[in-house]
Design a protein around this motif. Structure first.
Motif, PDB file in Angstrom:
ATOM      1  N   ARG A 233      -3.254  18.271  -6.067  1.00  0.00           N
ATOM      2  CA  ARG A 233      -3.582  17.485  -4.742  1.00  0.00           C
ATOM      3  C   ARG A 233      -2.923  17.927  -3.450  1.00  0.00           C
ATOM      4  O   ARG A 233      -3.520  17.757  -2.515  1.00  0.00           O
ATOM      5  CB  ARG A 233      -3.049  16.037  -4.936  1.00  0.00           C
ATOM      6  CG  ARG A 233      -1.579  15.674  -5.200  1.00  0.00           C
ATOM      7  CD  ARG A 233      -1.245  14.169  -5.028  1.00  0.00           C
ATOM      8  NE  ARG A 233      -1.877  13.811  -6.341  1.00  0.00           N
ATOM      9  CZ  ARG A 233      -2.025  12.440  -6.376  1.00  0.00           C
ATOM     10  NH1 ARG A 233      -1.031  11.588  -5.716  1.00  0.00           N
ATOM     11  NH2 ARG A 233      -2.287  11.815  -7.616  1.00  0.00           N
ATOM     12  N   GLY A 234      -2.050  18.761  -3.529  1.00  0.00           N
ATOM     13  CA  GLY A 234      -1.378  19.542  -2.400  1.00  0.00           C
ATOM     14  C   GLY A 234      -0.730  18.508  -1.493  1.00  0.00           C
ATOM     15  O   GLY A 234      -0.693  17.289  -1.889  1.00  0.00           O
ATOM     16  N   ILE A 235       0.139  18.879  -0.301  1.00  0.00           N
ATOM     17  CA  ILE A 235       0.986  18.042   0.305  1.00  0.00           C
ATOM     18  C   ILE A 235       0.612  18.313   1.854  1.00  0.00           C
ATOM     19  O   ILE A 235       0.632  19.300   2.122  1.00  0.00           O
ATOM     20  CB  ILE A 235       2.459  18.342  -0.097  1.00  0.00           C
ATOM     21  CG1 ILE A 235       2.757  18.179  -1.369  1.00  0.00           C
ATOM     22  CG2 ILE A 235       3.460  17.380   0.820  1.00  0.00           C
ATOM     23  CD1 ILE A 235       3.938  18.807  -1.833  1.00  0.00           C
TER      24      ILE A 235
ATOM     25  N   ARG B   5       8.938   9.579  -0.885  1.00  0.00           N
ATOM     26  CA  ARG B   5       7.625   9.842  -1.559  1.00  0.00           C
ATOM     27  C   ARG B   5       6.501   9.904  -0.707  1.00  0.00           C
ATOM     28  O   ARG B   5       6.331   9.031   0.154  1.00  0.00           O
ATOM     29  CB  ARG B   5       7.258   8.742  -2.846  1.00  0.00           C
ATOM     30  CG  ARG B   5       8.373   8.602  -3.743  1.00  0.00           C
ATOM     31  CD  ARG B   5       8.267   7.806  -4.755  1.00  0.00           C
ATOM     32  NE  ARG B   5       7.347   8.860  -5.692  1.00  0.00           N
ATOM     33  CZ  ARG B   5       6.630   8.220  -6.529  1.00  0.00           C
ATOM     34  NH1 ARG B   5       6.039   7.053  -6.527  1.00  0.00           N
ATOM     35  NH2 ARG B   5       5.810   9.106  -7.519  1.00  0.00           N
ATOM     36  N   VAL B   6       5.574  10.825  -0.970  1.00  0.00           N
ATOM     37  CA  VAL B   6       4.420  10.723  -0.093  1.00  0.00           C
ATOM     38  C   VAL B   6       3.562   9.489  -0.338  1.00  0.00           C
ATOM     39  O   VAL B   6       3.391   9.055  -1.689  1.00  0.00           O
ATOM     40  CB  VAL B   6       3.362  11.792  -0.243  1.00  0.00           C
ATOM     41  CG1 VAL B   6       2.206  11.983   0.728  1.00  0.00           C
ATOM     42  CG2 VAL B   6       4.298  13.172   0.014  1.00  0.00           C
ATOM     43  N   ASN B   7       3.011   8.824   0.664  1.00  0.00           N
ATOM     44  CA  ASN B   7       2.249   7.291   0.364  1.00  0.00           C
ATOM     45  C   ASN B   7       3.266   6.620  -0.349  1.00  0.00           C
ATOM     46  O   ASN B   7       2.762   6.117  -1.443  1.00  0.00           O
ATOM     47  CB  ASN B   7       0.916   7.635  -0.378  1.00  0.00           C
ATOM     48  CG  ASN B   7      -0.076   8.197   0.201  1.00  0.00           C
ATOM     49  OD1 ASN B   7      -0.248   8.317   1.511  1.00  0.00           O
ATOM     50  ND2 ASN B   7      -1.053   8.771  -0.422  1.00  0.00           N
TER      51      ASN B   7
ATOM     52  N   VAL C  93       0.645   2.222  -2.642  1.00  0.00           N
ATOM     53  CA  VAL C  93      -0.545   2.793  -2.603  1.00  0.00           C
ATOM     54  C   VAL C  93      -0.013   4.278  -3.785  1.00  0.00           C
ATOM     55  O   VAL C  93      -1.076   4.906  -3.684  1.00  0.00           O
ATOM     56  CB  VAL C  93      -0.948   3.616  -1.175  1.00  0.00           C
ATOM     57  CG1 VAL C  93      -1.968   2.574  -0.884  1.00  0.00           C
ATOM     58  CG2 VAL C  93       0.338   3.534  -0.483  1.00  0.00           C
ATOM     59  N   HIS C  94       1.176   4.574  -3.974  1.00  0.00           N
ATOM     60  CA  HIS C  94       1.414   5.739  -4.588  1.00  0.00           C
ATOM     61  C   HIS C  94       0.890   5.466  -5.988  1.00  0.00           C
ATOM     62  O   HIS C  94       1.064   4.697  -6.950  1.00  0.00           O
ATOM     63  CB  HIS C  94       2.976   5.812  -4.816  1.00  0.00           C
ATOM     64  CG  HIS C  94       3.094   7.327  -5.055  1.00  0.00           C
ATOM     65  ND1 HIS C  94       3.045   8.326  -5.821  1.00  0.00           N
ATOM     66  CD2 HIS C  94       3.961   8.123  -4.027  1.00  0.00           C
ATOM     67  CE1 HIS C  94       3.236   9.722  -5.603  1.00  0.00           C
ATOM     68  NE2 HIS C  94       3.894   9.348  -4.557  1.00  0.00           N
ATOM     69  N   ASP C  95       0.043   6.502  -6.594  1.00  0.00           N
ATOM     70  CA  ASP C  95      -0.633   6.177  -7.706  1.00  0.00           C
ATOM     71  C   ASP C  95       0.077   6.739  -9.128  1.00  0.00           C
ATOM     72  O   ASP C  95      -0.112   6.659 -10.025  1.00  0.00           O
ATOM     73  CB  ASP C  95      -2.197   6.725  -7.722  1.00  0.00           C
ATOM     74  CG  ASP C  95      -2.324   8.043  -7.459  1.00  0.00           C
ATOM     75  OD1 ASP C  95      -1.343   8.581  -6.665  1.00  0.00           O
ATOM     76  OD2 ASP C  95      -3.267   8.840  -7.694  1.00  0.00           O
TER      77      ASP C  95
HETATM   78  P1  ADP Z   1       8.712  11.804  -7.282  1.00  0.00           P
HETATM   79  O1  ADP Z   1       7.720  12.842  -7.830  1.00  0.00           O
HETATM   80  O2  ADP Z   1       9.557  11.112  -8.438  1.00  0.00           O
HETATM   81  O3  ADP Z   1       8.030  10.865  -6.627  1.00  0.00           O
HETATM   82  P2  ADP Z   1      10.033  14.026  -5.989  1.00  0.00           P
HETATM   83  O4  ADP Z   1      11.315  14.147  -5.307  1.00  0.00           O
HETATM   84  O5  ADP Z   1      10.050  14.821  -7.035  1.00  0.00           O
HETATM   85  O6  ADP Z   1       9.959  12.544  -6.441  1.00  0.00           O
HETATM   86  O7  ADP Z   1       8.822  14.219  -5.007  1.00  0.00           O
HETATM   87  C1  ADP Z   1       8.557  13.646  -3.852  1.00  0.00           C
HETATM   88  C2  ADP Z   1       7.243  13.597  -3.299  1.00  0.00           C
HETATM   89  O8  ADP Z   1       6.709  14.976  -3.189  1.00  0.00           O
HETATM   90  C3  ADP Z   1       6.529  13.026  -4.388  1.00  0.00           C
HETATM   91  O9  ADP Z   1       6.624  11.609  -4.673  1.00  0.00           O
HETATM   92  C4  ADP Z   1       5.312  13.626  -4.184  1.00  0.00           C
HETATM   93  O10 ADP Z   1       4.303  12.958  -3.210  1.00  0.00           O
HETATM   94  C5  ADP Z   1       5.564  15.017  -3.557  1.00  0.00           C
HETATM   95  N1  ADP Z   1       5.246  16.296  -4.405  1.00  0.00           N
HETATM   96  C6  ADP Z   1       6.280  16.744  -5.068  1.00  0.00           C
HETATM   97  N2  ADP Z   1       5.784  17.717  -5.771  1.00  0.00           N
HETATM   98  C7  ADP Z   1       4.476  17.831  -5.592  1.00  0.00           C
HETATM   99  C8  ADP Z   1       3.547  18.723  -6.113  1.00  0.00           C
HETATM  100  N3  ADP Z   1       3.543  19.652  -7.038  1.00  0.00           N
HETATM  101  N4  ADP Z   1       2.249  18.346  -5.643  1.00  0.00           N
HETATM  102  C9  ADP Z   1       1.947  17.290  -4.814  1.00  0.00           C
HETATM  103  N5  ADP Z   1       2.942  16.570  -4.235  1.00  0.00           N
HETATM  104  C10 ADP Z   1       4.294  16.768  -4.773  1.00  0.00           C
END
Ligand code: ADP
Length: 494
Positions: free
Chosen positions: A420-422, A436-438, A442-444
């Motif tokens: 999904r990318g960031i 955490r993103v979203n 809403v975090h799925d």
């Molecule tokens: P967690 O995965 O337990 O939420 P992390 O600290 O490992 O915590 O990651 C923080 C956030 O970064 C994640 O919640 C996710 O939104 C984003 N993230 C991490 N790695 C990826 C990835 N490979 N692709 C997309 N989003 C990522």
């Protein structure tokens, strides 16, 4: 409407009516209200709160949903503030308000803007005899209250025009004529420059206030804090640095954000603990009750119990690792290690996990490397965390590539996914603990927000760096670099 007087409490107040009215304000400002919270908020027993809320429901001022929460009813004519975390924000802001009251000796308020108005969500009163009293639940024009002005000053011109010069403004009665609008624009410009707003007797005779806007992680103004004082004391308070103190409260943004993240973290973790525990219990129960006849089913349920306990153990380990690393209690044992072999070994082990079924995880071949001084367990943990994320956030794509790169004086490990990318704005924040993103409901994808901060800590303890390149919808590549010149590793940073 120039002056909006705020009434003084009548000498013969009818307590129960006052309590019911407070409940109405709470419903309007925070939406979903549970009986226990309602009782605690207005300081009555549960049974009294229940009777009052039943009256509000009867008259259409409140409605109750399936989860027994109360919401504003049709007779109230106003939706909830539309800020689902208003109550949480209030709790988080409480210590900031307390500190402000202590430091300035005056009353502190927290307010939200809804359209052209501000709603006072909470007040902490000063201990002075002559003081500005409780404003909880009060709604005032944003352009008169100091916090309201601070919030308006964060909007662009078009948004201000919509509030005060549009046909909607005519309908809502907020419309301003040319002169008043020009005066407002000029005042907001001043507020922007100063960083804070003032109000001298614009909302209430004899009262002055200084307000600042609070912003969330995205830089969005979400609320305002104001300090209100009897106007007679205002010059003295300003001379004592009241404006600076309120301005300093903006530094609380970070702690508010962090505690908000922490409370999400606690609920994420408890949720993650509860789910496997629940399934373990169900499968164990089925086996114990002897209800499972076929040997395949017995084996299947046994396996499920095993998998779920592994998941649990992993989660507990992650939280423990994090707490050890973060508190500086982690001790690293450095020894010369073949990084290529370590990566291969961790990837092979990772492939055994059930959630990796159907994934292609390849390590690109690399020429042999000279050993590097590192802590194999800790770096292994960092690799695991990157692999876990690559799999968790891969969505439809099931293809993960691991590369090892050698540069002049450093060696890098890159984990690439096509998931999904960031988003750009998120890319710096994901390394923060709990982020955490979203965030929230809403975090799925399950998670704790700890993985990447563990990676960063471990890599920094090796004197290395970690970075991400990512495009939304295309995938991400996380790379950590370790010094390969045999330089002694850095001390673990605090
Ligand atoms: P967690 O995965 O337990 O939420 P992390 O600290 O490992 O915590 O990651 C923080 C956030 O970064 C994640 O919640 C996710 O939104 C984003 N993230 C991490 N790695 C990826 C990835 N490979 N692709 C997309 N989003 C990522």
């Amino acid at each position: 409407m120039q002056n909006t007087p705020i009434g003084r409490r009548p000498p013969y107040a009818v307590e129960s009516v006052d309590t019911a009215l407070r409940l109405l304000q709470l419903l309007r400002d925070t939406g979903g209200l549970r009986l226990t919270d309602a009782a605690a908020e207005v300081g009555v027993s549960r049974s009294t709160a229940h009777r009052l809320l039943a009256m509000l429901v009867y008259r259409g001022f409140a409605v109750q949903d399936g989860a027994k929460q109360y919401w504003p009813g049709p007779s109230l004519g106003a939706g909830p503030a539309g800020i689902p975390w208003a109550r949480q924000l209030r709790e988080l802001a409480a210590p900031v308000l307390e500190a402000l009251v202590q430091r300035t000796g005056e009353t502190a308020n927290l307010m939200l803007r809804v359209g052209a108005n501000v709603r006072f969500i909470t007040t902490i009163e000063s201990a002075e005899v002559l003081r500005v009293t409780d404003r909880r639940g009060v709604v005032l024009p944003a352009r008169s209250a100091s916090g309201g002005k601070a919030l308006l000053a964060t909007l662009d011109r078009a948004a201000i025009e919509r509030l005060y010069r549009s046909s909607a403004a005519e309908v809502s009665g907020d419309v301003l004529d040319d002169a008043a609008f020009a005066a407002l624009i000029a005042e907001l410009e001043q507020v922007r420059r100063a960083g804070f707003a003032t109000n001298v007797e614009e909302t209430e005779g004899g009262v002055g206030a200084v307000g600042v806007a609070l912003r969330d992680a995205e830089g969005q103004a979400v609320a305002a804090i104001s300090i209100a004082t009897p106007v007679a004391r205002l010059p003295e308070r300003l001379a004592q640095g009241m404006a600076d103190t309120v301005l300093a409260a903006r530094a609380a943004n970070r702690s508010i954000r962090l505690s908000r993240m922490k409370s999400d973290f606690v609920s994420n973790v408890s949720h993650e603990l509860r789910t496997p525990i629940a399934s373990i219990r169900v499968f164990a129960e089925l086996l114990r009750a002897g209800r499972v006849q076929s040997p395949e089913k017995v084996r299947e349920y046994g396996e499920r119990i095993e998998q779920e306990s592994t998941r649990l153990a992993r989660l507990v380990d992650k939280v423990l690792d994090f707490s050890r690393i973060e508190s500086g209690r982690k001790i690293y044992h450095f020894e010369p290690i073949d990084l290529g072999a370590l990566v291969q070994e961790r990837v092979d082990r990772f492939r055994q996990r059930p959630e990796v079924d159907g994934f292609r995880i390849e390590v690109e071949p690399t020429p042999p490397l000279a050993p590097i001084s590192l802590d194999a367990d800790a770096i292994g943990l960092a690799i695991d965390n990157l692999l876990e994320n690559a799999v968790k956030y891969s969505d439809e794509s099931r293809d993960v590539i691991v590369q090892i790169r050698k540069e002049a004086d450093q060696t890098g490990v890159r984990v690439i996914d096509h998931g999904r990318g960031i988003e750009r704005v998120e890319q710096e924040r994901i390394f923060e603990r709990f982020h955490r993103v979203n965030q929230g409901a809403v975090h799925d994808v399950k998670g704790t927000g700890l993985g990447l901060s563990i990676v960063e800590h471990v890599v920094r303890a090796h004197g290395g760096t970690v970075s991400v390149e990512s495009r939304l919808g295309k995938g991400s590549a996380f790379t950590f670099w370790l010094p390969s010149d045999g330089a002694s590793p850095l001390e673990e940073p605090e």
